[in-house]
Design a protein around this motif. Structure first.
Motif, mmCIF file in Angstrom:
data_model
loop_
_atom_site.group_PDB
_atom_site.id
_atom_site.type_symbol
_atom_site.label_atom_id
_atom_site.label_comp_id
_atom_site.label_asym_id
_atom_site.label_seq_id
_atom_site.Cartn_x
_atom_site.Cartn_y
_atom_site.Cartn_z
ATOM 1 N N THR A 266 7.139 7.642 -5.319
ATOM 2 C CA THR A 266 6.899 8.649 -5.616
ATOM 3 C C THR A 266 8.507 8.606 -7.708
ATOM 4 O O THR A 266 8.057 9.308 -7.837
ATOM 5 C CB THR A 266 7.792 9.567 -4.990
ATOM 6 N N VAL A 267 8.722 8.121 -6.867
ATOM 7 C CA VAL A 267 9.878 7.466 -8.261
ATOM 8 C C VAL A 267 8.794 6.953 -9.402
ATOM 9 O O VAL A 267 8.779 7.137 -10.433
ATOM 10 C CB VAL A 267 11.430 6.729 -7.789
ATOM 11 N N VAL A 268 8.988 5.896 -9.361
ATOM 12 C CA VAL A 268 7.294 6.007 -10.217
ATOM 13 C C VAL A 268 6.813 6.117 -10.146
ATOM 14 O O VAL A 268 6.247 6.479 -11.793
ATOM 15 C CB VAL A 268 7.159 4.221 -9.785
ATOM 16 N N GLY A 269 6.142 7.019 -10.123
ATOM 17 C CA GLY A 269 4.372 8.005 -9.944
ATOM 18 C C GLY A 269 5.009 9.117 -10.936
ATOM 19 O O GLY A 269 4.423 9.791 -12.337
ATOM 20 N N PHE B 276 1.097 -1.248 -0.266
ATOM 21 C CA PHE B 276 -0.178 -0.121 0.042
ATOM 22 C C PHE B 276 1.226 1.103 -0.213
ATOM 23 O O PHE B 276 0.486 2.391 -1.010
ATOM 24 C CB PHE B 276 -0.878 -0.389 1.156
ATOM 25 N N MET B 277 1.798 1.538 0.519
ATOM 26 C CA MET B 277 2.982 2.543 0.748
ATOM 27 C C MET B 277 3.254 2.781 -0.408
ATOM 28 O O MET B 277 3.394 3.774 -1.222
ATOM 29 C CB MET B 277 4.340 1.969 1.431
ATOM 30 N N LEU B 278 3.607 1.493 -1.513
ATOM 31 C CA LEU B 278 4.082 2.038 -3.225
ATOM 32 C C LEU B 278 3.216 2.669 -3.664
ATOM 33 O O LEU B 278 3.249 3.227 -4.395
ATOM 34 C CB LEU B 278 4.273 1.106 -3.411
ATOM 35 N N ALA B 279 1.357 2.441 -3.614
ATOM 36 C CA ALA B 279 0.571 2.801 -4.268
ATOM 37 C C ALA B 279 0.506 3.599 -3.542
ATOM 38 O O ALA B 279 0.542 4.971 -4.234
ATOM 39 C CB ALA B 279 -0.706 1.776 -4.195
ATOM 40 N N ALA B 280 0.674 4.386 -2.364
ATOM 41 C CA ALA B 280 0.283 5.533 -1.995
ATOM 42 C C ALA B 280 1.018 7.027 -2.344
ATOM 43 O O ALA B 280 1.168 7.690 -2.839
ATOM 44 C CB ALA B 280 0.087 5.597 -0.502
ATOM 45 N N GLY B 281 2.641 6.781 -2.283
ATOM 46 C CA GLY B 281 3.793 6.971 -2.983
ATOM 47 C C GLY B 281 2.987 7.348 -4.284
ATOM 48 O O GLY B 281 3.621 8.135 -5.012
ATOM 49 N N THR B 282 2.626 6.360 -5.182
ATOM 50 C CA THR B 282 3.045 6.843 -7.065
ATOM 51 C C THR B 282 1.767 6.926 -6.847
ATOM 52 O O THR B 282 1.709 8.416 -8.091
ATOM 53 C CB THR B 282 2.435 5.114 -7.152
ATOM 54 N N GLY B 283 0.715 7.333 -5.820
ATOM 55 C CA GLY B 283 -0.693 8.046 -6.102
ATOM 56 C C GLY B 283 -0.071 9.781 -5.908
ATOM 57 O O GLY B 283 -0.472 10.560 -6.770
ATOM 58 N N HIS C 165 8.541 3.084 5.097
ATOM 59 C CA HIS C 165 9.035 4.910 4.421
ATOM 60 C C HIS C 165 9.563 4.608 2.876
ATOM 61 O O HIS C 165 9.113 5.082 1.826
ATOM 62 C CB HIS C 165 9.323 5.265 5.052
ATOM 63 N N GLY C 166 10.492 3.452 2.428
ATOM 64 C CA GLY C 166 11.581 3.611 1.416
ATOM 65 C C GLY C 166 10.042 3.127 0.737
ATOM 66 O O GLY C 166 10.801 3.398 -0.719
ATOM 67 N N CYS C 167 9.580 2.254 0.438
ATOM 68 C CA CYS C 167 8.560 1.937 -0.298
ATOM 69 C C CYS C 167 7.558 3.047 -0.435
ATOM 70 O O CYS C 167 7.277 2.790 -2.411
ATOM 71 C CB CYS C 167 7.468 0.449 0.337
ATOM 72 N N PHE C 168 7.044 3.868 -0.005
ATOM 73 C CA PHE C 168 6.351 5.487 -0.206
ATOM 74 C C PHE C 168 7.220 5.968 -1.409
ATOM 75 O O PHE C 168 7.000 6.435 -2.508
ATOM 76 C CB PHE C 168 6.000 6.091 0.723
ATOM 77 N N SER C 169 8.959 6.172 -0.976
ATOM 78 C CA SER C 169 9.805 7.012 -1.311
ATOM 79 C C SER C 169 9.885 6.202 -2.927
ATOM 80 O O SER C 169 10.104 6.993 -3.611
ATOM 81 C CB SER C 169 11.092 6.586 -1.308
#
Length: 406
Positions: free
Chosen positions: A146-149, A15-22, A139-143
């Protein structure tokens, strides 16, 4: 680690990966939204205020909601708001209605703030169960998201892909990831029964204020304020700092931010072994000094290439500050959830409110000199790092997790 705990941890990462992408998808399409609304930059600033307003509301209500409903229920509410917010923003852009976009951003920000504080509480609980660092990678997954997004946004912008459809697809992605995450989370993490809470520890916002009586937690709160400020300042001002301060193109400014975001991701993904070997205090002290060195070079560098390279140090130094301090706040046998919520609220408050305030100072002295404020704050964080304690993950293996309902 048993299968249920692995699913628990994996759900948080997803979910943190998806949230960062969003989040990055929205940021990348901000110019397209402004063009779609046909408003001035000043009017767009008022529209963007919806995101800050919603985020702060979500952050302020998340801790008390976790205490009443547990992390799973809070995250479900946050996911619902995030998805609804993106869909409303997409509709508002297609209809050229600024008020609708403002409302959508308020919903989106509210969901992000609400779910991220709850995820910090869940992540701290997982750390206690498995005895190893989890929050830095979380938090790294969120970051990473953000790179992916950001990359996805750049590609779709270049292809002139309609912003409404872009945000709609991202909303569906977050809905799918959020549903998967919620189903894998345990019931009642961080939930407190009303009778056990006592009169001074009710479920409302003031119910978590008692934890600030602990002097050590106050020092931890100062550290997280400083480190969140360092991260937020880069998110808000780094591209413009490079454009205005070093006279580079907007594309080069965006590339510099991408370098910063990648450095943040690397620091968080690779930080676990260093935390296990050296402990929280030393890692955060070195991180603060590294961020301070990067900031100093960005401020005084004679060339944009040197300044851009220094953002690697800024990103690496700022990467572990927030998750490690939140993890330290959770070191308590009974008040772990309330302490994590309180520190997370302080950190996200600094992240959202502090960096925009730098703009007022920058009007008078410029962005490069304004960054000396951030430099001073991370230096203070490095000096106070001893308050985090040794904090090796193995030290936490025998402590209890945050209170959870059966």
């Amino acid at each position: 680690m048993d299968a249920a705990t692995r699913r628990w941890r994996a759900a948080l990462f997803l979910f943190m990966l998806a949230a960062g992408t969003g989040m990055a998808s929205w940021v990348a399409r901000t110019p397209a939204v402004r063009d779609g609304l046909d408003v001035s930059t000043g009017a767009m600033g008022l529209v963007l205020f919806g995101l800050s307003t919603g985020s702060m509301a979500g952050v302020m209500t998340s801790g008390p909601m976790v205490r009443r409903r547990g992390g799973r229920g809070t995250i479900l509410a946050g996911v619902t708001l995030i998805v609804a917010g993106l869909l409303v923003v997409a509709a508002g852009t297609a209809l050229s209605l600024a008020a609708v976009v403002f409302a959508g951003l308020a919903l989106f920000g509210g969901g992000m703030g609400m779910s991220e504080v709850a995820f910090n509480i869940e992540g701290a609980a997982v750390e206690t169960v498995i005895g190893r660092p989890v929050l830095p990678v979380l938090h790294g997954c969120f970051s990473l998201g953000t790179v992916v997004g950001a990359l996805l946004g750049m590609v779709l912008t270049a292809a002139a892909f309609p912003v409404g459809w872009h945000l709609t697809l991202v909303a569906l992605l977050i809905a799918a990831a959020g549903t998967r995450a919620v189903l894998a989370l345990p019931h009642g993490t961080g939930k407190e029964d009303a009778p056990a809470a006592g009169p001074e520890r009710g479920a409302g916002f003031l119910g978590q204020m008692h934890v600030w009586r602990d002097r050590r937690l106050v020092l931890i709160g100062v550290i997280v304020l400083a480190m969140a400020f360092a991260e937020g300042a880069a998110n808000d001002w780094l591209p413009l700092l490079m454009v205005d301060g070093y006279d580079v193109s907007p594309t080069a400014g965006s590339l510099t931010f991408l370098v910063f975001a990648a450095s943040m991701t690397l620091g968080r993904m690779a930080g676990g072994p260093f935390l296990e070997r050296f402990g929280r205090a030393l890692v955060v002290r070195v991180s603060g000094l590294t961020a301070a060195l990067g900031l100093a070079v960005v401020i005084v560098a004679p060339s944009p290439v040197m300044a851009g390279a220094a953002t690697v140090l800024w990103g690496l130094g700022a990467s572990l500050g927030f998750p490690v301090t939140v993890s330290a706040a959770g070191d308590h046998p009974t008040d772990a959830a309330a302490r994590v919520a309180a520190v997370s609220t302080a950190g996200y408050g600094a992240f959202l409110v502090g960096p925009p305030a730098l703009g007022f100072l920058a009007d008078h002295i410029g962005l490069r000199l304004t960054m000396t404020v951030v430099l001073a704050l991370v230096a203070v964080a490095a000096l106070l790092a001893g308050a985090l304690g040794p904090g090796r993950a193995s030290d936490a293996a025998g402590t209890e997790a945050a209170p959870a309902a059966p």
